[in-house]
Design a protein around this motif. Structure first.
Motif, PDB file in Angstrom:
ATOM      1  N   SER A  75       0.625  -1.318  -0.243  1.00  0.00           N
ATOM      2  CA  SER A  75      -0.066  -0.042  -0.013  1.00  0.00           C
ATOM      3  C   SER A  75       0.675   1.252  -0.434  1.00  0.00           C
ATOM      4  CB  SER A  75      -0.688   0.194   1.468  1.00  0.00           C
ATOM      5  OG  SER A  75      -1.498  -1.344   1.690  1.00  0.00           O
TER       6      SER A  75
ATOM      7  N   ASP B 235      -5.851  -1.419  -4.729  1.00  0.00           N
ATOM      8  CA  ASP B 235      -5.094  -2.690  -3.105  1.00  0.00           C
ATOM      9  C   ASP B 235      -6.082  -3.267  -2.707  1.00  0.00           C
ATOM     10  OD1 ASP B 235      -2.838  -2.593  -2.014  1.00  0.00           O
ATOM     11  OD2 ASP B 235      -3.292  -0.415  -0.753  1.00  0.00           O
ATOM     12  N   ASP B 236      -5.175  -4.787  -2.656  1.00  0.00           N
ATOM     13  CA  ASP B 236      -6.049  -5.272  -1.872  1.00  0.00           C
ATOM     14  C   ASP B 236      -6.741  -6.637  -2.590  1.00  0.00           C
ATOM     15  OD1 ASP B 236      -4.388  -4.367   0.401  1.00  0.00           O
ATOM     16  OD2 ASP B 236      -5.932  -3.474   0.579  1.00  0.00           O
TER      17      ASP B 236
HETATM   18 MG    MG Z   1      -2.098  -2.941   2.256  1.00  0.00          MG
END
Ligand code: MG
Ligand code: ADP
Length: 425
Positions: free
Chosen positions: A79, A197-198
């Protein structure tokens, strides 16, 4: 003012005094970066990853459409890396639009991208109407929007947590996103970059389906940066979606010199009286740590940014409780021990998980190659694979660490409060 207030005011002042005694204004360590609001802090502390940054910028600077995958284990700094990339592009390239969103477990890639992009386009009435229909908060209330000029409002963040109602669904998500990207590119002539993200918060089968469904979109008119961690996605992606990405970047553990630099940056970012001789870009001042303690701290954090932050927070808090003015080996040891305990508590391990943790520290390592039948039996499992989710939970709590040894998967205990002589150099 009441007496009760006085008490809390006093505690507040004491807390400040505790930090200041260490020569710092605030605690610099945090578990994870808080989205695009965190750009300023991140710029001051972000360390290393120079080759990785260069590789990504090389891909993206021309404004051509690119698909980039950033992968690495939990807490390796995905991140932070992506946010740093976006902030830099935003600064360096005029007329570029960058958006960032974490993938909501209930949503899909295309819809998440659509929402993030629509929220970044508060002046686009069509986009705002779509958001509204999805039951999501728009840049301003729908009714007002039509009568007021909408240029003055800034709208940050593209988190699904900002929704006001349960989201509806886009009728044709891929087409809607394509249309939105086209609209955005009229204003942002240097291009649109969408970071999601993720991806790993999903189960692997679902990630594969999401990726498959999003293939057309990923090849569309925007650049994409996706992140995930290897267990969740790599096996699947490398085999089934090979060739989809222009660049795949792995974020590995930082080396020790970089970790030491990182410590200096974190501390310098909040130091009350910075050393005038210290280069703010590349500081070396590690006060209030003693040089010994700084070195051992970096070893304990093993070049893992999230662990580094967790341990740092624990060590500073311990120092504050002890009214310390510096952090020496003794105090460091206490801080690391406190962190080990709090991570165990945080993890809320079940009996079984605790027994596995004990077994792991007895054996030193557990892997699919050398796991013993009797070990599996005492825990009530039939195969190493069944243990994996539990081992991953230990890893998530920074109580175990995983080593990739070719095809074998090996876990070892992560005890930061071991005697220091046991840390590798
Ligand atoms: Mg992260
Ligand atoms: N290169 C770096 N320099 C400084 N801090 C970092 C770096 N990478 C990560 N961090 C910090 O470490 C913590 C964990 O990183 P994060 O990006 O949340 O990891 P991930 O997304 O891979 O789980 C965050 O507080 C983040 O700001």
């Amino acid at each position: 003012m009441t007496t009760a207030d006085d008490l809390f005011d006093e505690i507040f002042d004491e807390a400040g005094a505790g930090i200041e005694r260490l020569g710092l204004r605030a605690l610099p360590f945090t578990e994870s970066p808080s989205g695009t609001n965190d750009t300023d802090r991140l710029r001051k502390v972000f360390t290393g990853r120079l080759n990785e940054l260069k590789a990504v910028f090389t891909q993206l600077r021309g404004g051509d459409r690119r698909r980039i995958l950033v992968f690495g284990r939990i807490g390796s700094g995905k991140s932070a890396f992506v946010l740093q990339v976006l902030a830099t592009l935003q600064r360096k390239i005029p007329d570029i639009l960058t958006v960032y969103s974490s993938l909501d477990p209930d949503s899909d890639l295309v819809t998440t991208a659509f929402i993030a992009l629509a929220q970044a386009l508060p002046k686009d009435d069509w986009a705002q109407t779509q958001l509204h229909q999805l039951g999501l908060a728009t840049a301003k209330p729908q009714k007002e929007r039509t009568t007021e000029a909408s240029g003055s409002l800034k709208f940050f963040g593209a988190k699904l947590s900002e929704k006001s109602l349960a989201p509806g669904e886009l009728e044709r998500p891929a087409e809607a996103l394509q249309q939105l990207i086209d609209r955005a590119r009229k204003t942002y002539t240097s291009g649109v970059i969408i970071a999601i993200d993720d991806l790993d918060k999903q189960d692997p089968a679902r990630v594969r389906r999401l990726m498959h469904d999003a293939q057309g979109t990923l090849k569309g008119q925007a650049s994409f940066i996706l992140t995930g961690h290897p267990i969740g996605m790599m096996g699947d992606l490398f085999t089934s979606e090979r060739g989809l990405f222009d660049l795949q970047i792995e974020l590995k553990d930082l080396d020790m010199p970089t970790t030491q630099k990182m410590l200096a940056k974190y501390l310098t970012s909040v130091r009350i009286k910075p050393d005038p001789s210290d280069d703010p870009k590349d500081p070396t001042d590690i006060r209030p740590f003693t040089p010994d303690a700084a070195k051992q701290f970096c070893r304990a954090s093993r070049g893992k940014p999230r662990l580094f932050n967790r341990l740092g927070a624990s060590v500073l808090n311990t120092a504050i409780l002890k009214n310390a003015t510096q952090i020496d080996l003794e105090l460091l040891k206490e801080g690391l021990t406190a962190s080990q305990m709090s991570r165990r508590e945080l993890a809320r391990l079940t009996d079984k998980e605790n027994r596995l943790r004990t077994l792991l520290s007895e054996r030193g390592t557990l892997s699919d190659e050398d796991i013993l039948m009797e070990d599996l039996e005492t825990l009530g499992f039939r195969s190493f694979n069944e243990l994996l989710p539990l081992l991953e939970k230990l890893e998530y709590a920074d109580l175990a660490s995983r080593n990739e040894l070719g095809y074998a998967t090996e876990f070892e205990p992560l005890n930061v409060d071991l005697p220091f002589s046991e840390f590798p150099d």
